[in-house]
Design a protein around this motif. Structure first.
Motif, PDB file in Angstrom:
ATOM      1  N   ASP A   1       8.995  -2.256 -42.754  1.00 17.82           N
ATOM      2  CA  ASP A   1       9.791  -1.437 -43.657  1.00 17.82           C
ATOM      3  C   ASP A   1      10.137  -0.105 -42.991  1.00 17.82           C
ATOM      4  N   SER A   2      11.391   0.266 -42.997  1.00 12.35           N
ATOM      5  CA  SER A   2      11.819   1.545 -42.426  1.00 12.35           C
ATOM      6  C   SER A   2      12.957   2.094 -43.266  1.00 12.35           C
ATOM      7  N   TRP A   3      13.290   3.342 -43.023  1.00 14.66           N
ATOM      8  CA  TRP A   3      14.406   3.968 -43.723  1.00 14.66           C
ATOM      9  C   TRP A   3      15.139   4.885 -42.760  1.00 14.66           C
TER      10      TRP A   3
ATOM     11  N   ALA B   1      20.582  10.205 -41.760  1.00 12.33           N
ATOM     12  CA  ALA B   1      21.457  10.836 -40.763  1.00 12.33           C
ATOM     13  C   ALA B   1      21.336  10.164 -39.390  1.00 12.33           C
ATOM     14  N   GLY B   2      21.257   8.843 -39.402  1.00 13.22           N
ATOM     15  CA  GLY B   2      21.208   8.099 -38.157  1.00 13.22           C
ATOM     16  C   GLY B   2      19.844   8.011 -37.493  1.00 13.22           C
ATOM     17  N   ARG B   3      18.826   8.622 -38.084  1.00 15.71           N
ATOM     18  CA  ARG B   3      17.450   8.557 -37.532  1.00 15.71           C
ATOM     19  C   ARG B   3      16.627   7.625 -38.406  1.00 15.71           C
ATOM     20  N   THR B   4      15.912   6.717 -37.786  1.00 13.91           N
ATOM     21  CA  THR B   4      15.111   5.740 -38.514  1.00 13.91           C
ATOM     22  C   THR B   4      13.635   6.142 -38.483  1.00 13.91           C
ATOM     23  N   PHE B   5      13.007   6.070 -39.655  1.00 10.06           N
ATOM     24  CA  PHE B   5      11.610   6.448 -39.817  1.00 10.06           C
ATOM     25  C   PHE B   5      10.827   5.273 -40.392  1.00 10.06           C
ATOM     26  N   THR B   6       9.558   5.170 -40.027  1.00  7.71           N
ATOM     27  CA  THR B   6       8.698   4.119 -40.577  1.00  7.71           C
ATOM     28  C   THR B   6       7.720   4.674 -41.606  1.00  7.71           C
TER      29      THR B   6
END
Length: 64
Positions: free
Chosen positions: A5-7, A10-15
């Motif tokens: 699962d990630s989100w 502004a173009g940056r993906t976080f876990t």
């Protein structure tokens, strides 16, 4: 929720969905240790606004 699962913001993906604030810590070392221990990828930082015109008046008055 899957383990992948990630989100993205502004173009940056976080876990991690945990957001940690930098306030209320005794010192920078304690703040840094808490951030590392939390695993958070995003922190919030408070910025203090100062009216420079008032600061200049106070500094001038203190020199009298």
């Amino acid at each position: 929720m899957s383990t992948n699962d990630s989100w993205t913001v502004a173009g940056r993906t976080f876990t991690s969905r945990l957001i940690v604030g930098t306030g209320k810590y005794k010192d920078f070392e304690q703040n840094a240790a808490a951030l590392v221990a939390s695993g958070a990828e995003i922190i919030t930082v408070a910025v203090r606004r100062v009216n420079v015109a008032i600061v200049g008046i106070i500094q001038s008055a203190s020199q009298i």
